[in-house]
Design a protein around this motif. Structure first.
Motif, PDB file in Angstrom:
ATOM      1  N   LEU A  38       4.637   6.153   6.661  1.00 47.83           N
ATOM      2  CA  LEU A  38       4.919   7.323   5.817  1.00 47.83           C
ATOM      3  C   LEU A  38       6.384   7.741   5.927  1.00 47.83           C
ATOM      4  CD1 LEU A  38       1.692   9.440   6.404  1.00 47.83           C
ATOM      5  CD2 LEU A  38       2.342   8.196   4.333  1.00 47.83           C
ATOM      6  N   LEU A  39       6.963   7.631   7.124  1.00 44.48           N
ATOM      7  CA  LEU A  39       8.395   7.903   7.268  1.00 44.48           C
ATOM      8  C   LEU A  39       9.226   6.859   6.525  1.00 44.48           C
ATOM      9  CD1 LEU A  39       8.722   8.951  11.034  1.00 44.48           C
ATOM     10  CD2 LEU A  39       8.743  10.425   9.015  1.00 44.48           C
ATOM     11  N   ALA A  40       8.741   5.624   6.517  1.00 46.62           N
ATOM     12  CA  ALA A  40       9.454   4.569   5.796  1.00 46.62           C
ATOM     13  C   ALA A  40       9.504   4.861   4.302  1.00 46.62           C
ATOM     14  CB  ALA A  40       8.791   3.213   6.054  1.00 46.62           C
ATOM     15  N   GLU A  41       8.445   5.502   3.762  1.00 46.45           N
ATOM     16  CA  GLU A  41       8.472   5.901   2.352  1.00 46.45           C
ATOM     17  C   GLU A  41       9.635   6.861   2.092  1.00 46.45           C
ATOM     18  OE1 GLU A  41       4.802   7.532   1.108  1.00 46.45           O
ATOM     19  OE2 GLU A  41       3.662   5.671   1.297  1.00 46.45           O
ATOM     20  N   GLY A  42       9.743   7.876   2.967  1.00 49.90           N
ATOM     21  CA  GLY A  42      10.860   8.809   2.821  1.00 49.90           C
ATOM     22  C   GLY A  42      12.207   8.138   3.007  1.00 49.90           C
ATOM     23  N   VAL A  74       0.837  -1.204   0.000  1.00 48.00           N
ATOM     24  CA  VAL A  74       0.000   0.000   0.000  1.00 48.00           C
ATOM     25  C   VAL A  74       0.872   1.254   0.000  1.00 48.00           C
ATOM     26  CG1 VAL A  74      -1.736   1.299   1.285  1.00 48.00           C
ATOM     27  CG2 VAL A  74      -1.868  -1.205   1.162  1.00 48.00           C
ATOM     28  N   PHE A  75       1.889   1.264   0.861  1.00 45.79           N
ATOM     29  CA  PHE A  75       2.701   2.477   1.004  1.00 45.79           C
ATOM     30  C   PHE A  75       3.817   2.549  -0.030  1.00 45.79           C
ATOM     31  CE2 PHE A  75       0.611   2.124   5.093  1.00 45.79           C
ATOM     32  CZ  PHE A  75       0.284   3.448   5.369  1.00 45.79           C
ATOM     33  N   PHE A  76       4.565   1.474  -0.171  1.00 51.79           N
ATOM     34  CA  PHE A  76       5.678   1.533  -1.114  1.00 51.79           C
ATOM     35  C   PHE A  76       5.199   1.541  -2.558  1.00 51.79           C
ATOM     36  CE2 PHE A  76       8.325  -0.725   2.333  1.00 51.79           C
ATOM     37  CZ  PHE A  76       8.472   0.482   3.006  1.00 51.79           C
ATOM     38  N   GLY A  77       3.993   0.978  -2.790  1.00 48.91           N
ATOM     39  CA  GLY A  77       3.437   1.062  -4.129  1.00 48.91           C
ATOM     40  C   GLY A  77       3.110   2.485  -4.520  1.00 48.91           C
ATOM     41  N   SER A  78       2.845   3.336  -3.511  1.00 45.46           N
ATOM     42  CA  SER A  78       2.574   4.746  -3.793  1.00 45.46           C
ATOM     43  C   SER A  78       3.771   5.423  -4.445  1.00 45.46           C
ATOM     44  CB  SER A  78       2.200   5.462  -2.493  1.00 45.46           C
ATOM     45  OG  SER A  78       2.148   6.854  -2.679  1.00 45.46           O
ATOM     46  N   LEU A  79       4.983   4.992  -4.087  1.00 47.41           N
ATOM     47  CA  LEU A  79       6.184   5.594  -4.664  1.00 47.41           C
ATOM     48  C   LEU A  79       6.251   5.347  -6.163  1.00 47.41           C
ATOM     49  CD1 LEU A  79       8.815   4.644  -1.934  1.00 47.41           C
ATOM     50  CD2 LEU A  79       7.624   6.817  -2.215  1.00 47.41           C
ATOM     51  N   THR A  80       5.821   4.167  -6.596  1.00 50.33           N
ATOM     52  CA  THR A  80       5.852   3.871  -8.029  1.00 50.33           C
ATOM     53  C   THR A  80       4.723   4.557  -8.779  1.00 50.33           C
ATOM     54  OG1 THR A  80       4.551   1.856  -7.682  1.00 50.33           O
ATOM     55  CG2 THR A  80       6.950   1.644  -7.589  1.00 50.33           C
ATOM     56  N   ARG A  81       3.609   4.817  -8.072  1.00 55.36           N
ATOM     57  CA  ARG A  81       2.492   5.500  -8.740  1.00 55.36           C
ATOM     58  C   ARG A  81       2.795   6.965  -8.998  1.00 55.36           C
ATOM     59  NH1 ARG A  81      -0.449   2.280  -5.075  1.00 55.36           N
ATOM     60  NH2 ARG A  81      -0.802   4.047  -3.670  1.00 55.36           N
ATOM     61  N   ARG A  82       3.550   7.604  -8.118  1.00 57.86           N
ATOM     62  CA  ARG A  82       3.940   9.007  -8.338  1.00 57.86           C
ATOM     63  C   ARG A  82       5.434   9.030  -8.723  1.00 57.86           C
ATOM     64  NH1 ARG A  82       5.788  10.472  -2.934  1.00 57.86           N
ATOM     65  NH2 ARG A  82       5.090   8.904  -1.452  1.00 57.86           N
ATOM     66  N   ARG A  83       5.678   8.497  -9.923  1.00 59.36           N
ATOM     67  CA  ARG A  83       7.060   8.285 -10.354  1.00 59.36           C
ATOM     68  C   ARG A  83       7.844   9.578 -10.487  1.00 59.36           C
ATOM     69  NH1 ARG A  83       4.175   4.509 -13.315  1.00 59.36           N
ATOM     70  NH2 ARG A  83       3.907   5.997 -15.024  1.00 59.36           N
ATOM     71  N   ALA A  84       7.210  10.632 -11.027  1.00 59.82           N
ATOM     72  CA  ALA A  84       7.958  11.867 -11.271  1.00 59.82           C
ATOM     73  C   ALA A  84       8.469  12.466  -9.962  1.00 59.82           C
ATOM     74  CB  ALA A  84       7.083  12.877 -12.011  1.00 59.82           C
ATOM     75  N   ALA A  85       7.577  12.592  -8.971  1.00 56.50           N
ATOM     76  CA  ALA A  85       7.982  13.172  -7.693  1.00 56.50           C
ATOM     77  C   ALA A  85       9.017  12.300  -6.984  1.00 56.50           C
ATOM     78  CB  ALA A  85       6.761  13.377  -6.809  1.00 56.50           C
ATOM     79  N   THR A  86       8.818  10.979  -7.059  1.00 58.65           N
ATOM     80  CA  THR A  86       9.765  10.065  -6.410  1.00 58.65           C
ATOM     81  C   THR A  86      11.141  10.155  -7.058  1.00 58.65           C
ATOM     82  OG1 THR A  86       7.977   8.552  -5.822  1.00 58.65           O
ATOM     83  CG2 THR A  86      10.207   7.665  -5.807  1.00 58.65           C
ATOM     84  N   LEU A  87      11.166  10.150  -8.392  1.00 61.78           N
ATOM     85  CA  LEU A  87      12.449  10.228  -9.092  1.00 61.78           C
ATOM     86  C   LEU A  87      13.154  11.547  -8.819  1.00 61.78           C
ATOM     87  CD1 LEU A  87      11.595   8.586 -12.541  1.00 61.78           C
ATOM     88  CD2 LEU A  87      13.110   7.692 -10.757  1.00 61.78           C
ATOM     89  N   LEU A  88      12.380  12.628  -8.720  1.00 60.90           N
ATOM     90  CA  LEU A  88      12.986  13.926  -8.451  1.00 60.90           C
ATOM     91  C   LEU A  88      13.623  13.957  -7.062  1.00 60.90           C
ATOM     92  CD1 LEU A  88      13.430  16.868  -9.332  1.00 60.90           C
ATOM     93  CD2 LEU A  88      11.230  17.399  -8.285  1.00 60.90           C
ATOM     94  N   SER A  89      12.884  13.486  -6.065  1.00 59.72           N
ATOM     95  CA  SER A  89      13.437  13.439  -4.710  1.00 59.72           C
ATOM     96  C   SER A  89      14.662  12.526  -4.666  1.00 59.72           C
ATOM     97  CB  SER A  89      12.375  12.938  -3.735  1.00 59.72           C
ATOM     98  OG  SER A  89      11.214  13.730  -3.800  1.00 59.72           O
ATOM     99  N   PHE A  90      14.545  11.390  -5.326  1.00 54.97           N
ATOM    100  CA  PHE A  90      15.666  10.442  -5.405  1.00 54.97           C
ATOM    101  C   PHE A  90      16.889  11.106  -6.028  1.00 54.97           C
ATOM    102  CE2 PHE A  90      17.773   7.795  -8.583  1.00 54.97           C
ATOM    103  CZ  PHE A  90      18.357   6.807  -7.802  1.00 54.97           C
ATOM    104  N   ALA A  91      16.680  11.841  -7.145  1.00 60.48           N
ATOM    105  CA  ALA A  91      17.805  12.472  -7.840  1.00 60.48           C
ATOM    106  C   ALA A  91      18.465  13.543  -6.979  1.00 60.48           C
ATOM    107  CB  ALA A  91      17.322  13.074  -9.163  1.00 60.48           C
ATOM    108  N   ALA A  92      17.652  14.331  -6.260  1.00 59.52           N
ATOM    109  CA  ALA A  92      18.214  15.388  -5.429  1.00 59.52           C
ATOM    110  C   ALA A  92      19.066  14.808  -4.301  1.00 59.52           C
ATOM    111  CB  ALA A  92      17.091  16.247  -4.852  1.00 59.52           C
ATOM    112  N   ILE A  93      18.575  13.755  -3.652  1.00 63.46           N
ATOM    113  CA  ILE A  93      19.351  13.137  -2.582  1.00 63.46           C
ATOM    114  C   ILE A  93      20.605  12.489  -3.144  1.00 63.46           C
ATOM    115  CG2 ILE A  93      19.323  11.250  -0.898  1.00 63.46           C
ATOM    116  CD1 ILE A  93      16.437  11.959  -0.310  1.00 63.46           C
TER     117      ILE A  93
END
Length: 837
Positions: free
Chosen positions: A304-308, A6-25
């Motif tokens: 939710l913290l685990a997602e981050g 449920v939670f980690f699948g959310s990261l794949t559904r919002r790919r653009a935001a996840t990839l952007l955060s991933f790239a910045a870190i």
């Protein structure tokens, strides 16, 4: 783990935001890891070279660059505490006809085997050489032994002749063999010490004595006995001291680059915050349903913290790998000093440090968790019934931030800036910068709300709708502007600081280079000198109206501290030729005046009017501080005194440099050629001030090349953050856009609406970023650089560049918002609002 999909699948559904955060870190971790890896490799290689040179020595006697009387060697070698003493004379020379420099050690070949066996020269079998000649080759006056790296760099082999400069005179030597114990990448040459003293006019001088103590004697006990017997300016140090000094010199530069990387990492944390906040907006019904079926607040918060944390972990792992790749490229391109000149000449080997790698992985995870904390906390606090009834974007619409906490964090920066440096680092300045960034983010909704009250509700429908939305939902604009504020603050702060420093350096170069021509004996560290006869010939060259000579020396003021540069040149009593900081102090008649740099003022605590004692020519000389001057060339400190005073106190009438003023109407090139010819050996180098200024500014730009990369990355991240934020918001507002279409708005008008909202959101971030960036620039100039490098500078704001940058960024943000929301504009109006029927 049943909730994981449920939670980690959310990261794949919002790919653009996840990839952007991933790239910045990943970018922040990569830059920090690269700086750490490069500097650690350079320090390791530097230390390895020092250990080779020190060998089995327990202590080293070190003094000024000009050396000290060799009679000290006889005294120390006879002491009962000393088992073996090895005298060393170190000079730098250069190959005639090239710019290749060579470090040359004059050693006593009868004692180095017991102290520094790695420097033992090995004679080569040379055709035509008898066995007797080979055995005594090391003692021949023209025999030179080169390390493998030096032979490769100079393209010579045993038996070849090598022409170098001895001071300003040519000297032909024979390569008699190699140094098998020298590091494979260390350019080094060894000769008999008597030959070096003779050829380089250093009779009776040494630059170092390596001491091996008797078995069982404590180093500190030996220092207590031997140090009182040393002349002024000569000290006993452990061999590791030079390694520590090099580390301290480069530390401030390394830490400041790491701080910039950390700011990129903080920007990544803000983007995680933005992405998670918008995710909470889109998933509020889903999260409320989970609460309703029994998921507790703490459990929801943890997931939710685990997602981050997952985003941070993945970004950190990739960032560590990119960082090592970037470090490899930086070592090849800029060297181990990253262009700053601390480890020039080294060829470090990159190694993976598991501890440093682990720390940066944890930093990446920490950035992800920190960014997810506030959205997760707010999501956990919302009542399920309220969230189930709320519309998609109402969760953040009234969000006003945490202005009180933000004000506290920003206000805390003022006392932090007043803290003195800790271990030479401006820790207070760093904390103040972090407080400003974090506090401004917490204040951002308030800023958006205040800006909304200023925007008039007039004009075309899209304009009024955009202004009304900013008033009604400042929280969403603040979320979209978070990444913009962080990136703009970084760019503005660095632009102001670099522009101020570069402008100050340019003005400083103009002040210290007033002559028409400049001459020096040899290049780089070759150590060439102008004797009195040559000085007279240079002064008599036709076309020379006035000539002023400069003598460079180094002084060791205390044990364990790096040498301080001494410059002796003609200086008037009021020091008007110098770039003074503050006013000059009148020196009493009969007193010897010195002028100290800002670094010496900070490191030694000397002030104008103070009377201090300098170690000159083996004795302590009383002098008085007449003033403080800017010196951007020497981080460890420098002092200047009048050339006539130096010659009177030291008895040394030689010089290395000359400033030359030409007679009116003479041809500059002709005089320059005549000056070179006066040297007779081709060792004199003549240049014009403009060329020196251009080279100096080129070195400056090279040293700050990494910061320009960071600024570009920050802008890209900020724009991508706006795009990702508006993509999420546009998706969350699909019913609103459908209703507007039913009311008669065209797709074009909705596009204009999105563009205006993007401009307003970016404007909030830009306005906050300009303000915060200006404050951070002040901290960088007045606190960080002052405490790190002991530089002051004149504030210079590139207003036009910043205005163009702000306008361009706002325009690009508008385009990003339109492109991000184009999918929502294409959706059929009936389908968009059917959920309301």
């Amino acid at each position: 783990m049943r909730l994981a999909p449920v939670f980690f699948g959310s990261l794949t559904r919002r790919r653009a935001a996840t990839l952007l955060s991933f790239a910045a870190i990943a970018l922040g971790v990569a830059l920090g890891m690269a700086v750490q890896a490069v500097n650690q490799a350079a320090l390791t290689e530097f230390g390895r070279g020092l250990r080779t040179l020190a060998g089995a020595a327990d202590l080293q006697v070190v003094g000024p660059r000009g050396g000290f009387d060799e009679a000290l060697y006889t005294q120390l070698a006879a002491r009962p505490e000393v088992a073996q003493a090895s005298p060393v004379l170190e000079v730098w020379t250069e190959r005639i006809g090239s710019t290749d420099t060579l470090r040359l050690l004059g050693l006593d070949l009868f004692v180095i085997g017991a102290v520094t066996p790695a420097l033992w020269p090995r004679p080569a079998e040379i055709e035509g050489q008898s066995g007797h000649e080979a055995r005594f080759a090391a003692l021949a006056e023209d025999s030179l032994f080169l390390s493998a790296a030096a032979q490769t760099a100079l393209a010579v082999k045993p038996g070849d002749r090598l022409s170098v400069y001895a001071g300003s005179q040519p000297l032909e030597l024979r390569v008699a063999g190699d140094i098998p114990g020298a590091a494979e990448d260390r350019r080094l040459a060894v000769m008999d010490i008597a030959a070096v003293q003779k050829h380089f006019a250093r009779i009776g001088r040494l630059t170092r004595i390596d001491l091996r103590l008797v078995e069982g004697l404590d180093v500190q006990a030996a220092r207590a006995v031997l140090e009182p017997r040393l002349p002024a300016g000569v000290w006993l140090e452990v061999p590791q001291a030079a390694e520590g000094q090099a580390s301290n010199l480069s530390r401030a530069y390394r830490v400041n680059l790491t701080l910039l990387a950390a700011m990129a990492l903080v920007t990544g944390a803000f983007l995680v915050f933005s992405a998670q906040a918008l995710s909470v907006v889109r998933r509020h019904t889903e999260l409320a349903f989970l609460r309703a079926i029994g998921v507790g607040r703490r459990q929801l918060l943890a997931w939710l913290l685990a997602e981050g944390a997952i985003v941070g972990l993945l970004g950190a792992v990739v960032g560590v790998m990119l960082g090592h790749g970037l470090a490899f490229g930086l070592l090849r391109l800029l060297g181990g000093d990253l262009g700053a000149g601390f480890f020039a000449g080294l060829s470090p080997t990159l190694r993976i440090d598991p501890w440093a790698t682990g720390v940066y992985v944890l930093l990446g995870v920490g950035a992800g968790v920190a960014g997810a904390w506030l959205p997760a906390r707010e999501a956990a606090r919302i009542a399920p019934a309220q969230a189930l009834k709320a519309t998609d974007d109402s969760v953040l619409s009234q969000r006003r931030g945490y202005p009180r906490l933000g004000l506290i964090l920003m206000a805390a920066g003022l006392p932090l800036c007043a803290l003195p440096p800790i271990q030479g680092l401006p820790i207070g300045g760093y904390l103040a910068i972090f407080g400003l960034l974090a506090g401004s983010i917490l204040w951002l909704p308030m800023l958006a709300s205040g800006l909304a009250r200023v925007v008039p509700l007039r004009g075309p429908v899209p304009v009024r709708l955009a202004a009304a939305r900013l008033r009604a939902a400042p929280g969403m604009s603040a979320v979209a502007a978070t990444g913009v504020l962080a990136s703009v603050a970084l760019v503005v702060a660095m632009a102001i600081m670099v522009n101020s420093l570069r402008g100050s350096v340019d003005v400083w170069l103009g002040q210290i280079l007033p002559a028409d021509l400049y001459l020096r004996a040899g290049r780089a560290q070759s150590g060439g000198v102008l004797n009195e006869a040559l000085q007279a010939r240079l002064a008599d060259v036709p076309g020379v109206a006035r000539i002023e000579f400069t003598r460079h020396e180094s002084l060791r003021l205390a044990s364990g501290q790096p040498p301080v540069a001494l410059l002796a040149r003609p200086v008037s009593p009021d020091g008007r030729e110098l770039p003074l900081v503050g006013s000059a102090h009148a020196v009493a008649e009969g007193e010897t005046a010195i002028w100290i740099s800002e670094a010496l003022h900070d490191l030694q605590g000397w002030r104008p009017g103070d009377r201090v004692r300098l170690p000159l020519a083996g004795s302590e000389v009383p002098v008085q501080v007449a003033g403080i001057w800017r010196d951007y060339a020497r981080q460890t400190g420098s002092l200047m005194l009048d050339l006539a005073d130096y010659r009177r106190l030291s008895g040394d009438h030689s010089a290395q440099d000359a400033a030359i003023w030409l007679a009116p109407g003479v041809d500059t090139l002709s005089v320059a050629e005549a000056l070179k010819a006066a040297g007779g050996s081709g060792a004199l180098e003549v240049t014009v001030p403009g060329e020196i200024r251009a080279i100096s500014l080129r070195i400056f730009d090279r040293a700050f090349a990494v910061t320009y990369v960071l600024e570009a990355a920050a802008v890209i991240i900020g724009l991508a953050g706006v795009a990702a934020s508006f993509a999420a918001l546009a998706a969350a507002r699909r019913r609103e856009f459908g209703l507007l279409r039913h009311l008669g708005l065209t797709r074009g008008q909705i596009g204009v609406l999105l563009a205006l909202e993007g401009s307003l959101a970016a404007g909030v971030g830009i306005l906050g970023g300009l303000t915060v960036g200006g404050a951070i620039a002040w901290i960088l100039i007045e606190v960080v650089n002052r405490q790190s490098f002991h530089w002051s500078m004149d504030l210079s704001v590139p207003w036009l560049s910043l205005l163009v940058f702000a306008g361009t960024l706002a325009t690009l943000a508008s385009l990003a918002a339109v492109l991000a929301g184009r999918q929502a504009m294409r959706e059929d109006a009936v389908l968009a609002v059917r959920e309301d029927w």
